[in-house]
Design a protein around this motif. Structure first.
Motif, mmCIF file in Angstrom:
data_model
loop_
_atom_site.group_PDB
_atom_site.id
_atom_site.type_symbol
_atom_site.label_atom_id
_atom_site.label_comp_id
_atom_site.label_asym_id
_atom_site.label_seq_id
_atom_site.Cartn_x
_atom_site.Cartn_y
_atom_site.Cartn_z
ATOM 1 N N UNK A 1 -10.847 2.329 6.489
ATOM 2 C CA UNK A 1 -10.213 1.034 6.229
ATOM 3 C C UNK A 1 -9.313 0.609 7.393
ATOM 4 N N UNK A 2 -8.537 1.553 7.907
ATOM 5 C CA UNK A 2 -7.642 1.228 9.037
ATOM 6 C C UNK A 2 -8.445 0.856 10.270
ATOM 7 N N UNK A 3 -9.531 1.567 10.522
ATOM 8 C CA UNK A 3 -10.371 1.289 11.686
ATOM 9 C C UNK A 3 -10.923 -0.135 11.641
ATOM 10 N N UNK A 4 -11.172 -0.650 10.452
ATOM 11 C CA UNK A 4 -11.717 -1.987 10.276
ATOM 12 C C UNK A 4 -10.641 -3.052 10.084
ATOM 13 N N UNK A 5 -9.363 -2.647 10.133
ATOM 14 C CA UNK A 5 -8.281 -3.597 9.934
ATOM 15 C C UNK A 5 -8.121 -4.010 8.483
ATOM 16 N N UNK A 6 -8.552 -3.169 7.572
ATOM 17 C CA UNK A 6 -8.501 -3.481 6.142
ATOM 18 C C UNK A 6 -7.558 -2.525 5.399
ATOM 19 N N UNK A 7 -6.575 -2.019 6.113
ATOM 20 C CA UNK A 7 -5.688 -1.005 5.555
ATOM 21 C C UNK A 7 -4.883 -1.474 4.355
ATOM 22 N N UNK A 8 -4.725 -2.778 4.178
ATOM 23 C CA UNK A 8 -3.956 -3.277 3.041
ATOM 24 C C UNK A 8 -4.629 -2.953 1.702
ATOM 25 N N UNK A 9 -5.888 -2.538 1.730
ATOM 26 C CA UNK A 9 -6.608 -2.200 0.502
ATOM 27 C C UNK A 9 -6.657 -0.695 0.244
ATOM 28 N N UNK A 10 -6.051 0.083 1.122
ATOM 29 C CA UNK A 10 -6.116 1.537 1.005
ATOM 30 C C UNK A 10 -5.534 2.046 -0.309
ATOM 31 N N UNK A 11 -4.385 1.547 -0.718
ATOM 32 C CA UNK A 11 -3.761 2.021 -1.963
ATOM 33 C C UNK A 11 -4.653 1.733 -3.164
ATOM 34 N N UNK A 12 -5.235 0.546 -3.224
ATOM 35 C CA UNK A 12 -6.109 0.192 -4.344
ATOM 36 C C UNK A 12 -7.338 1.088 -4.378
ATOM 37 N N UNK A 13 -7.888 1.381 -3.215
ATOM 38 C CA UNK A 13 -9.068 2.258 -3.162
ATOM 39 C C UNK A 13 -8.696 3.661 -3.607
ATOM 40 N N UNK A 14 -7.546 4.152 -3.166
ATOM 41 C CA UNK A 14 -7.108 5.493 -3.536
ATOM 42 C C UNK A 14 -6.855 5.568 -5.045
ATOM 43 N N UNK A 15 -6.120 4.587 -5.584
ATOM 44 C CA UNK A 15 -5.783 4.580 -7.014
ATOM 45 C C UNK A 15 -7.024 4.510 -7.896
ATOM 46 N N UNK A 16 -8.075 3.879 -7.406
ATOM 47 C CA UNK A 16 -9.304 3.728 -8.182
ATOM 48 C C UNK A 16 -10.389 4.714 -7.783
ATOM 49 N N UNK A 17 -9.996 5.695 -6.973
ATOM 50 C CA UNK A 17 -10.880 6.778 -6.543
ATOM 51 C C UNK A 17 -12.174 6.265 -5.914
ATOM 52 N N UNK A 18 -12.033 5.243 -5.070
ATOM 53 C CA UNK A 18 -13.179 4.714 -4.336
ATOM 54 C C UNK A 18 -13.392 5.589 -3.110
ATOM 55 N N UNK A 19 -14.570 6.142 -2.998
ATOM 56 C CA UNK A 19 -14.896 6.963 -1.832
ATOM 57 C C UNK A 19 -16.243 6.532 -1.265
ATOM 58 N N UNK A 20 -16.761 7.311 -0.339
ATOM 59 C CA UNK A 20 -17.997 6.927 0.334
ATOM 60 C C UNK A 20 -19.213 6.937 -0.583
ATOM 61 N N UNK A 21 -19.109 7.581 -1.721
ATOM 62 C CA UNK A 21 -20.231 7.568 -2.660
ATOM 63 C C UNK A 21 -20.184 6.337 -3.566
ATOM 64 N N UNK A 22 -19.009 5.797 -3.765
ATOM 65 C CA UNK A 22 -18.823 4.631 -4.636
ATOM 66 C C UNK A 22 -18.938 3.332 -3.839
#
Length: 63
Positions: free
Chosen positions: A5-26
């Motif tokens: 996310x940081x590499x793509x400049x989308x780091x503001x969504x990192x917390x939401x992805x972490x809280x919802x357990x979004x990973x490379x399989x999802x």
């Protein structure tokens, strides 16, 4: 995911992805509606779709 996310400049969504357990399989299965539910505006949803195809996530870590 965090690095990806940081590499793509989308780091503001990192917390939401972490809280919802979004990973490379999802991530490839997320719909525009799923992204909206995560707080991603529709204008950024396309960026996620393109990025997940062009820059695959290579690990499950949020580091």
């Amino acid at each position: 995911m965090g690095f990806w996310l940081r590499r793509l400049g989308l780091e503001q969504y990192e917390a939401a992805f972490r809280e919802n357990e979004i990973d490379d399989t999802v991530l490839p299965n997320l719909t525009a509606e799923d992204l909206k539910d995560l707080g991603v505006p529709s204008s950024r949803a396309t960026a996620f779709s393109v990025a997940s195809e062009e820059y695959p996530v290579t690990h499950h870590s949020y580091s």
